[in-house]
Design a protein around this motif. Structure first.
Motif, mmCIF file in Angstrom:
data_model
loop_
_atom_site.group_PDB
_atom_site.id
_atom_site.type_symbol
_atom_site.label_atom_id
_atom_site.label_comp_id
_atom_site.label_asym_id
_atom_site.label_seq_id
_atom_site.Cartn_x
_atom_site.Cartn_y
_atom_site.Cartn_z
ATOM 1 N N UNK A 13 0.951 -1.059 -0.171
ATOM 2 C CA UNK A 13 0.079 -0.014 -0.078
ATOM 3 C C UNK A 13 0.813 1.282 -0.048
ATOM 4 N N UNK A 14 1.938 1.129 1.014
ATOM 5 C CA UNK A 14 2.835 2.503 0.791
ATOM 6 C C UNK A 14 3.578 2.735 -0.450
ATOM 7 N N UNK A 15 3.987 1.677 -0.985
ATOM 8 C CA UNK A 15 4.756 1.340 -2.210
ATOM 9 C C UNK A 15 4.058 2.275 -3.440
ATOM 10 N N UNK A 16 2.514 1.709 -3.391
ATOM 11 C CA UNK A 16 1.821 2.227 -4.358
ATOM 12 C C UNK A 16 1.443 3.651 -4.117
ATOM 13 N N UNK A 17 1.155 4.035 -2.824
ATOM 14 C CA UNK A 17 1.036 5.588 -2.722
ATOM 15 C C UNK A 17 2.112 6.272 -3.218
ATOM 16 N N UNK A 18 3.561 5.749 -2.883
ATOM 17 C CA UNK A 18 4.664 6.691 -3.476
ATOM 18 C C UNK A 18 4.506 6.719 -4.893
ATOM 19 N N UNK A 19 4.271 5.498 -5.563
ATOM 20 C CA UNK A 19 4.405 5.275 -6.995
ATOM 21 C C UNK A 19 3.415 6.501 -7.593
ATOM 22 N N UNK A 20 2.179 6.683 -6.901
ATOM 23 C CA UNK A 20 1.128 7.385 -7.451
ATOM 24 C C UNK A 20 1.586 8.773 -7.445
#
Length: 68
Positions: A13-20
Motif C-alpha cells: 500500500x505504501x509503495x503504491x502511494x509513493x508511485x502514485x
C-alpha cells in the motif's frame, strides 16, 4: 501481531502511494496507474492477513474453552 500477509499488504500500500505521487509529479500516467494497482493489491493482502489472524485467534479461543 500482524501476519506476513498483513505486513506485505501494508508495504505494498505504501509503495503504491509513493508511485502514485511520483507519477503525478513527473506526469507519468503509467506509473500512477501502477501505484493504484499496488495499493489495491496491498489492501487485499492486508485484509486476507487480518482474516486469517482473526480466524486463528478464534480457533485458539475455542480450543482453550473446550479444555476447561
Amino acid at each position: 501481531m500482524w501476519t506476513k500477509n498483513e505486513r506485505k499488504g501494508k508495504v505494498d500500500q505504501a509503495k503504491g502511494k509513493v508511485k502514485q505521487v511520483v507519477g503525478i509529479l513527473i506526469g507519468d500516467d503509467d506509473l500512477k496507474a501502477e501505484g493504484q494497482v499496488d495499493e489495491t493489491v496491498g489492501k487485499v493482502e492486508a485484509a486476507a492477513g487480518r482474516t486469517s489472524r482473526k480466524t486463528g485467534n478464534a480457533i485458539t479461543r475455542v480450543g482453550k474453552a473446550m479444555k476447561r
